[in-house]
Motif scaffolding. Structure first.
Motif, PDB file in Angstrom:
ATOM      1  N   SER A 138       0.827  -1.207   0.000  1.00 36.31           N
ATOM      2  CA  SER A 138       0.000   0.000   0.000  1.00 36.31           C
ATOM      3  C   SER A 138       0.862   1.257   0.000  1.00 36.31           C
ATOM      4  CB  SER A 138      -0.916  -0.007   1.224  1.00 36.31           C
ATOM      5  OG  SER A 138      -1.683   1.184   1.292  1.00 36.31           O
ATOM      6  N   LYS A 163      -9.149   0.056   1.924  1.00 35.23           N
ATOM      7  CA  LYS A 163      -7.848  -0.189   2.552  1.00 35.23           C
ATOM      8  C   LYS A 163      -7.565  -1.687   2.562  1.00 35.23           C
ATOM      9  CE  LYS A 163      -8.002   3.864   5.572  1.00 35.23           C
ATOM     10  NZ  LYS A 163      -7.952   4.360   6.973  1.00 35.23           N
ATOM     11  N   ILE A 182      -4.187  -1.893  -3.041  1.00 34.47           N
ATOM     12  CA  ILE A 182      -5.150  -2.323  -2.023  1.00 34.47           C
ATOM     13  C   ILE A 182      -5.356  -3.821  -2.201  1.00 34.47           C
ATOM     14  CG2 ILE A 182      -7.481  -2.045  -1.096  1.00 34.47           C
ATOM     15  CD1 ILE A 182      -7.538   0.715  -2.471  1.00 34.47           C
TER      16      ILE A 182
END
Length: 549
Positions: free
Chosen positions: A266, A309, A272
């Motif tokens: 990331s 995320k 992601i």
């Protein structure tokens, strides 16, 4: 003395390399040029070359595709890669294990000659190696990673038999009773957007970077061997090994490693990902169970809770739940699409999605199944309404959807909803065109357009967007019909026209260059020489000489 080939579709860059290289000092007596990977391979067949300098981004065949063929057919050939990827030093370092060096645009004299000296040094060293046994060992070591990958894939697919493959199993240490195995899986949720924005649309390079991050982050406790799953889009498999250790301890260590990996991916690249860890095992053949557990963990990630995320999937199995299905809405969707009422169809689909959103749990596995179901149901509707089969994805798989220009990323539920709406819009358009009786696509239309607009900046995307066809299908169809690729045919038309214009002595070469769509006279001259083996001026002089006879 050595021979070098420069492959790049940009003439100014090829010319810069030709000028900046210390060819005489490096004992290079011949520097050849090619404009793309296809013509580069032809030159490899025609000439005995020692080194190739290749750009990663080219039409027809990009650098990764070219390097893959070279690795298979010319394993002794050395390569230097050129790219505009100026924002990820990690990948640059990783690629050094595959090629001699990696040069970033714009090319400067110092970096170029440093890379060339490195390559020539390797060539000189290789010429000193005469022993056949050493040569065999080098070839073996180069192919070992690919062989290990095939072994692990065979184990994961449960197709490898222990008794008949003992020699292969020894390559992964299966005879060591103290060795422990396990697997974890990464699913790249934003693969298409990050590939296009950070990796210049190069999927292979993206996978390569991810695998190298995983391998580099392993330590003495856990050694990792990582590779892209060829049968599962977006998925990277990592097999970890450890000498001894209790199962729970190894499971904890692998979970910690996976957390560091997803965090690093990331921060380095903006990737992601959803990860899952499989339980460790003492027998290499039990890796299939570990992989399936890791894959199930990824599939169990709750899409309703994703916020864009990276995430690690749960170890527990999902509870039994009602399966959401579009089947009950097929008839009303068919009616609205047949009537050309896309807004009403979106309302019906939106109400269904709203019900899914409020269900409390909707996993990545549920999302995958829903996409496949939607494609199957809409294919049936479209076929009934007269849409040709080649206008529809063959399945709900990502490759099939992307071939019809449908972007398939989703890292949140909102993005998943957008994907379903894009699929609906695509089928609505195909059904509308079928019902309206639109004229079917004719590949002659592309040829006619090129014949009349050869002086324009012609891109294949112009035709893929106009006719709703995939790039690969369109290029294949054109070549089957006319014997040329689309870019090749544009070049042929321009060069044929160039000859006609050069016969008119009243026209300046600069004017002819502009009339053919070249912004740079030197670029036109280089293209003409590459095509006819003479410069425009030489061609004109030859024609003038013929006229005097």
């Amino acid at each position: 003395m050595y021979k070098v080939l420069i492959i790049d579709d940009e003439e100014p860059l090829r010319e810069a390399i030709s000028i900046l290289g210390d060819w005489e000092g490096l004992q290079v007596d011949e520097v050849l040029e090619a404009t793309d990977g296809v013509s580069g391979l032809e030159m490899l067949k025609a000439h005995k070359l020692d080194l190739v300098i290749v750009d990663m981004k080219m039409p027809e065949m990009n650098g990764v595709e070219f390097l893959r063929i070279v690795e298979s057919e010319y394993p002794e050939l050395l390569t230097i890669v050129i790219s505009g990827y100026n924002d990820f030093e990690f990948t640059r370092q990783a690629i050094h294990s595959k090629v001699v060096d990696y040069l970033l645009k714009p090319i400067n004299r110092q970096d170029l000659n440093q890379a060339l000296r490195k390559a020539i040094g390797l060539l000189e060293a290789k010429r000193q190696v005469r022993s056949e046994s050493i040569t065999r060992n080098i070839a073996y070591n180069m192919s070992l990673p690919k062989l290990k990958e095939k072994i692990y894939l065979s184990i994961i697919e449960r197709s490898l038999k222990k008794q008949s493959n003992k020699a292969f199993l020894a390559l992964i240490g299966a005879e060591d009773e103290n060795l422990r195995y396990g697997a974890f899986v990464l699913r790249i949720l934003n693969m298409e957007s990050i590939r296009d924005s950070r990796f210049n649309s190069d999927t292979e390079l993206l996978y390569f970077a991810v695998a190298n991050v995983i391998n580099e982050m392993s330590d003495d406790r856990l050694q990792c061997f990582s590779f892209a799953n060829p049968k599962q889009e977006r998925e990277v498999i990592a097999v970890y090994t450890s000498r001894g250790g209790y199962p729970q301890e190894l499971l904890f260590q692998s979970e910690q490693l996976l957390k560091k990996v997803v965090s690093t991916l990331s921060s380095l690249f903006g990737i992601i990902s959803a990860g899952g860890v499989g339980t460790p095992c003492s027998d290499a053949l039990e890796l299939a169970d570990s992989y399936e557990a890791a894959s199930s963990s990824v599939q169990a990630v709750d899409l309703l809770k994703l916020t864009g995320k990276a995430v690690i999937g749960p170890q527990d199995k999902l509870p039994n739940r009602d399966v959401h299905s579009l089947t009950g809405r097929v008839s009303i969707l068919r009616s609205t699409l047949e009537a050309g009422n896309l807004n009403q169809a979106k309302t019906i689909l939106g109400e269904f999605i709203k019900k899914v959103r409020t269900s409390g749990l909707f996993s990545l596995g549920d999302a995958d199944r829903m996409i496949r179901e939607m494609v199957v149901l809409f294919n049936d509707i479209a076929l009934e309404l007269g849409v040709p089969a080649d206008k529809m994805p063959s399945s709900g798989g990502e490759r099939a959807l992307r071939s019809f220009r449908l972007q398939t990323d989703f890292a949140t539920f909102d993005e998943f909803e957008s994907l379903l709406m894009r699929i609906l819009e695509y089928y609505s358009e195909q059904i509308r065109k079928s019902i309206a009786g639109d004229r079917s696509f004719n590949v002659d239309d592309i040829k006619e357009y090129i014949d009349n607009h050869y002086f324009e900046d012609i891109k294949i995307s112009m035709f893929t967007e106009k006719y709703f066809l995939s790039r690969e299908y369109l290029m294949k169809l054109f070549k089957q019909q006319f014997g040329y690729g689309i870019h090749e045919y544009v070049q042929k038309v321009r060069m044929d026209k160039a000859q006609q214009l050069l016969d008119d002595s009243s026209l300046k070469i600069q004017d002819i260059s502009e009339m053919l769509g070249y912004k740079d006279k030197n670029y036109f001259s280089k293209a003409f020489r590459n095509y006819y083996s003479v410069s425009p001026s030489e061609y004109r002089n030859q024609r003038a000489g013929e006229g005097k006879k």
